[in-house]
Scaffold this active site. Structure first.
Site, PDB file in Angstrom:
ATOM      1  N   CYS A  65     -43.893 -14.244  -0.766  1.00 54.11           N
ATOM      2  CA  CYS A  65     -42.569 -14.846  -0.923  1.00 54.11           C
ATOM      3  C   CYS A  65     -41.664 -13.703  -1.362  1.00 54.11           C
ATOM      4  CB  CYS A  65     -42.592 -15.941  -1.982  1.00 54.11           C
ATOM      5  SG  CYS A  65     -40.952 -16.556  -2.442  1.00 54.11           S
ATOM      6  N   THR A  66     -40.530 -13.576  -0.725  1.00 53.86           N
ATOM      7  CA  THR A  66     -39.694 -12.412  -1.010  1.00 53.86           C
ATOM      8  C   THR A  66     -39.054 -12.464  -2.401  1.00 53.86           C
ATOM      9  OG1 THR A  66     -37.900 -13.480   0.205  1.00 53.86           O
ATOM     10  CG2 THR A  66     -39.241 -11.876   1.406  1.00 53.86           C
ATOM     11  N   HIS A  67     -39.187 -13.584  -3.087  1.00 58.61           N
ATOM     12  CA  HIS A  67     -38.727 -13.639  -4.478  1.00 58.61           C
ATOM     13  C   HIS A  67     -39.705 -12.922  -5.430  1.00 58.61           C
ATOM     14  CE1 HIS A  67     -35.992 -16.822  -3.144  1.00 58.61           C
ATOM     15  NE2 HIS A  67     -35.443 -16.857  -4.338  1.00 58.61           N
ATOM     16  N   GLU A  70     -35.199 -17.772  -9.196  1.00 54.88           N
ATOM     17  CA  GLU A  70     -33.822 -18.036  -8.779  1.00 54.88           C
ATOM     18  C   GLU A  70     -32.971 -18.449  -9.987  1.00 54.88           C
ATOM     19  OE1 GLU A  70     -33.188 -17.617  -5.247  1.00 54.88           O
ATOM     20  OE2 GLU A  70     -31.118 -17.674  -5.896  1.00 54.88           O
ATOM     21  N   ASP A  77     -32.143 -15.307   3.590  1.00 50.46           N
ATOM     22  CA  ASP A  77     -33.167 -15.944   2.745  1.00 50.46           C
ATOM     23  C   ASP A  77     -32.515 -17.185   2.147  1.00 50.46           C
ATOM     24  OD1 ASP A  77     -35.560 -16.279   1.202  1.00 50.46           O
ATOM     25  OD2 ASP A  77     -34.559 -15.420  -0.533  1.00 50.46           O
ATOM     26  N   SER A  78     -33.330 -17.986   1.461  1.00 48.86           N
ATOM     27  CA  SER A  78     -32.764 -19.145   0.769  1.00 48.86           C
ATOM     28  C   SER A  78     -31.866 -18.714  -0.394  1.00 48.86           C
ATOM     29  CB  SER A  78     -33.894 -20.025   0.222  1.00 48.86           C
ATOM     30  OG  SER A  78     -34.698 -19.267  -0.663  1.00 48.86           O
ATOM     31  N   CYS A  99     -37.507 -14.061   4.468  1.00 52.14           N
ATOM     32  CA  CYS A  99     -38.025 -15.220   3.745  1.00 52.14           C
ATOM     33  C   CYS A  99     -39.319 -15.624   4.439  1.00 52.14           C
ATOM     34  CB  CYS A  99     -36.993 -16.346   3.847  1.00 52.14           C
ATOM     35  SG  CYS A  99     -37.574 -17.943   3.262  1.00 52.14           S
ATOM     36  N   ASN A 100     -40.394 -15.699   3.661  1.00 54.59           N
ATOM     37  CA  ASN A 100     -41.676 -16.073   4.263  1.00 54.59           C
ATOM     38  C   ASN A 100     -41.664 -17.511   4.758  1.00 54.59           C
ATOM     39  OD1 ASN A 100     -44.141 -13.987   3.614  1.00 54.59           O
ATOM     40  ND2 ASN A 100     -42.435 -13.786   2.191  1.00 54.59           N
ATOM     41  N   SER A 101     -41.015 -18.400   3.984  1.00 60.94           N
ATOM     42  CA  SER A 101     -41.013 -19.824   4.369  1.00 60.94           C
ATOM     43  C   SER A 101     -40.303 -20.008   5.703  1.00 60.94           C
ATOM     44  CB  SER A 101     -40.315 -20.660   3.290  1.00 60.94           C
ATOM     45  OG  SER A 101     -40.827 -20.350   2.025  1.00 60.94           O
ATOM     46  N   TYR A 116     -36.415 -23.279  -0.197  1.00 57.78           N
ATOM     47  CA  TYR A 116     -36.880 -23.630   1.138  1.00 57.78           C
ATOM     48  C   TYR A 116     -38.340 -24.098   1.108  1.00 57.78           C
ATOM     49  CZ  TYR A 116     -33.065 -21.668   4.064  1.00 57.78           C
ATOM     50  OH  TYR A 116     -31.881 -21.420   4.710  1.00 57.78           O
ATOM     51  N   GLY A 117     -39.091 -23.518   0.187  1.00 56.71           N
ATOM     52  CA  GLY A 117     -40.541 -23.721   0.184  1.00 56.71           C
ATOM     53  C   GLY A 117     -40.982 -25.168   0.105  1.00 56.71           C
TER      54      GLY A 117
HETATM   55  N1  DGL Z   1     -37.933 -16.253  -0.613  1.00 61.74           N
HETATM   56  C1  DGL Z   1     -38.504 -17.286   0.149  1.00 61.74           C
HETATM   57  C2  DGL Z   1     -39.829 -17.002   0.726  1.00 61.74           C
HETATM   58  O1  DGL Z   1     -40.094 -15.838   0.966  1.00 61.74           O
HETATM   59  C3  DGL Z   1     -38.154 -18.703  -0.140  1.00 61.74           C
HETATM   60  C4  DGL Z   1     -38.424 -19.246  -1.465  1.00 61.74           C
HETATM   61  C5  DGL Z   1     -37.901 -20.640  -1.524  1.00 61.74           C
HETATM   62  O2  DGL Z   1     -36.693 -20.823  -1.279  1.00 61.74           O
HETATM   63  O3  DGL Z   1     -38.708 -21.548  -1.750  1.00 61.74           O
HETATM   64  O4  DGL Z   1     -40.612 -17.873   1.004  1.00 61.74           O
END
Ligand code: DGL
Length: 271
Positions: free
Chosen positions: A189-191, A157, A13-14, A76-78, A45-46
């Site tokens: 988003c996994t966050h 984050e 992930d990011s 990570c979804n992105s 990443y988004g």
């Molecule tokens: N956790 C990530 C996701 O699922 C990335 C979030 C990010 O870095 O913008 O999209």
């Protein structure tokens, strides 16, 4: 059982978001060794271009292949939206690649057919339209309402997920008109599982929150089982956590999720 079954699972992930998925994988597959890569030098990443996310993802896949991973989980979804097909083509027969979007789409088909479902995620995830395409392809009568919520991942984050500030920001996003009639909400988003409490409080239990971490972990277990790649006994090697840059929040969250004795290893993607 081949030696491949004892090889580690690579997860990336990011930043700390993918740890929510890694924790669930560990919970249901305690014998597996995990190698986690947090690309903290390039988060979020988004907001990055598709090309940039693809370059980071392929580079990380390469690192995980060097560690002999049998499966790469894009937590990570992105990155799943921008780079899944590319990573799969790059990795080819050297390892299996799993993303975090397909298991959620399957879950929606089984549990939310005919409903109005919301999606929150990064600009990349929402802008890519990948959830919309996959959900429309189901023909399950699901109406998707999407909203990009770009402040949430950097806020989490930065360690603000336990604060009142996050409550305010969550409320200002979730009160937007586009999400008014939803019956379920995909935390795309996994966050976001780290602020699930605030999201649950906002909806007061009236909206079903779809947290991918458990669904994805179950699908990893099923996938490895199907391919006879489940580790049969603990490899004896500890889980490893690589980061492209050291951050305090990464270290703290990793310790919170995986115990005090974990050690972060700095692993720059480009020198
Ligand atoms: N956790 C990530 C996701 O699922 C990335 C979030 C990010 O870095 O913008 O999209």
């Amino acid at each position: 059982m081949g030696t491949k079954a004892q090889a580690p699972i690579g997860i990336f992930d990011s930043g700390i978001g993918g740890l929510t998925v890694a924790r669930e994988v560990k919970k249901i597959l305690p014998d597996e060794q995990l190698i986690y890569f947090g690309d903290t030098a390039h988060l979020p990443y988004g907001d990055k271009s598709t090309a940039a996310i693809q370059a980071y993802s392929v580079k990380i896949a390469d690192v995980l292949l060097q560690q002999n991973c049998k499966l790469i989980l894009i937590a990570c979804n992105s990155a799943s939206a921008a780079a899944y097909e590319l990573v799969k083509a790059y990795v080819a027969s050297k390892a299996h690649v799993v993303n975090v979007i397909d298991p959620v789409v399957d879950y929606l088909r089984e549990n939310h057919a005919g409903q109005i479902v919301g999606l929150i995620g990064t600009k990349q995830t929402v802008g890519s339209g990948v959830y919309l395409q996959k959900i429309n392809a189901l023909n399950a009568g699901i109406q998707l309402k999407s909203l990009a919520t770009p402040l949430l991942a950097p806020m989490i984050e930065e360690g603000f997920h336990l604060e009142n500030i996050s409550k305010e920001i969550v409320a200002s996003y979730l009160s937007q008109e586009v999400l008014a009639d939803i019956e379920a909400l995909v935390l795309g988003c996994t966050h976001y599982p780290l602020i699930k409490k605030q999201i649950r409080e906002y909806y007061d239990g009236k909206v079903d929150l779809i947290d991918a971490s458990e669904t994805v972990a179950k699908s990893v277990a099923a996938f490895l089982g199907y391919h006879q790649l489940l580790a049969k006994s603990q490899s004896g090697s500890d889980d490893r956590f690589l980061v492209s840059d050291y951050t305090v929040s990464f270290e703290e969250t990793t310790k919170l999720f995986f115990g005090k004795q974990i050690r972060l290893q700095k692993y720059p993607l480009w020198e």
